[in-house]
Design a protein around this motif. Structure first.
Motif, mmCIF file in Angstrom:
data_model
loop_
_atom_site.group_PDB
_atom_site.id
_atom_site.type_symbol
_atom_site.label_atom_id
_atom_site.label_comp_id
_atom_site.label_asym_id
_atom_site.label_seq_id
_atom_site.Cartn_x
_atom_site.Cartn_y
_atom_site.Cartn_z
ATOM 1 N N MET A 1 -5.447 8.930 -6.641
ATOM 2 C CA MET A 1 -6.608 8.238 -6.729
ATOM 3 C C MET A 1 -6.511 7.009 -5.522
ATOM 4 S SD MET A 1 -8.577 9.811 -8.742
ATOM 5 C CE MET A 1 -9.545 8.809 -9.426
ATOM 6 N N ALA A 2 -7.541 6.915 -4.756
ATOM 7 C CA ALA A 2 -7.655 5.862 -3.952
ATOM 8 C C ALA A 2 -8.975 4.932 -4.144
ATOM 9 C CB ALA A 2 -7.769 6.362 -2.355
ATOM 10 N N GLY A 9 -15.218 1.808 -6.197
ATOM 11 C CA GLY A 9 -14.141 2.479 -7.589
ATOM 12 C C GLY A 9 -13.472 3.072 -6.951
ATOM 13 N N PRO A 10 -12.624 4.071 -7.786
ATOM 14 C CA PRO A 10 -11.409 5.004 -7.344
ATOM 15 C C PRO A 10 -12.105 6.320 -6.906
ATOM 16 C CG PRO A 10 -11.445 4.427 -9.691
ATOM 17 C CD PRO A 10 -12.530 3.562 -9.081
ATOM 18 N N ILE A 11 -11.510 7.112 -6.032
ATOM 19 C CA ILE A 11 -12.096 8.349 -5.821
ATOM 20 C C ILE A 11 -10.891 9.165 -5.308
ATOM 21 C CG2 ILE A 11 -12.268 7.522 -3.263
ATOM 22 C CD1 ILE A 11 -14.801 9.596 -3.283
ATOM 23 N N CYS A 12 -10.786 10.500 -5.552
ATOM 24 C CA CYS A 12 -9.450 11.288 -5.279
ATOM 25 C C CYS A 12 -9.505 11.247 -3.840
ATOM 26 C CB CYS A 12 -9.677 12.406 -6.079
ATOM 27 S SG CYS A 12 -10.813 13.648 -5.294
ATOM 28 N N SER A 13 -8.253 11.536 -3.400
ATOM 29 C CA SER A 13 -8.158 11.515 -1.967
ATOM 30 C C SER A 13 -8.391 12.840 -1.195
ATOM 31 C CB SER A 13 -6.523 11.479 -1.787
ATOM 32 O OG SER A 13 -6.007 12.591 -2.433
ATOM 33 N N CYS A 16 -12.247 11.725 -0.895
ATOM 34 C CA CYS A 16 -12.282 10.943 0.133
ATOM 35 C C CYS A 16 -12.400 11.629 1.450
ATOM 36 C CB CYS A 16 -11.214 9.860 0.015
ATOM 37 S SG CYS A 16 -11.156 8.414 1.195
ATOM 38 N N SER A 17 -11.420 12.690 1.721
ATOM 39 C CA SER A 17 -11.277 13.216 3.074
ATOM 40 C C SER A 17 -12.380 14.035 3.262
ATOM 41 C CB SER A 17 -9.976 13.806 3.221
ATOM 42 O OG SER A 17 -9.899 14.865 2.410
#
Length: 124
Positions: A1-2, A9-13, A16-17
């Motif tokens: 999580m980033a 808020g948090p988002i999975c990598s 995100c990519s």
């Protein structure tokens, strides 16, 4: 999580990519414009603004691409002419170099005016 500033808020990598809607807000210095501005900022005087450095980079890139295309075109003209018509290659080369440098001056002015027109505020 980033941590994502676009979604606050948090988002999975992986998400995100794959997500292009945020325009990489978490990586503002990773863009080519920021890297070129930083490199040019080291070459120009300290009083210059980031906007002027950006303009200088855009003018340089526009000039380089345009001059490269003109040079490529004149090179192809030289190859075609020297292969089909038997003329003095040195004289042809000298003429095409003079044409290239004359067009380079025009390209520089046009690139400068193009960037000024793009950065001027809209009227009315």
């Amino acid at each position: 999580m980033a941590s994502c500033p676009a979604y606050a808020g948090p988002i999975c990598s992986l998400c995100c990519s794959l997500d292009a809607r945020c325009h990489d807000l978490c990586k503002p210095h990773a863009r080519i414009q920021a890297q070129v501005s930083e490199a040019l900022g080291k070459l120009v005087p300290g009083r210059s603004t980031p906007g002027s450095i950006r303009s200088l980079g855009i003018i340089s890139a526009c000039f380089a691409v345009s001059a490269g295309l003109v040079g490529l075109t004149l090179g192809l003209i030289y190859l075609q002419t020297s292969a089909t018509i038997h003329v003095d290659d040195l004289q042809l080369s000298n003429v095409l170099w003079k044409v290239f440098f004359a067009l380079t001056i025009i390209i520089g002015v046009v690139a400068w005016l193009f960037v000024l027109a793009q950065q001027s505020p809209p009227r009315g």
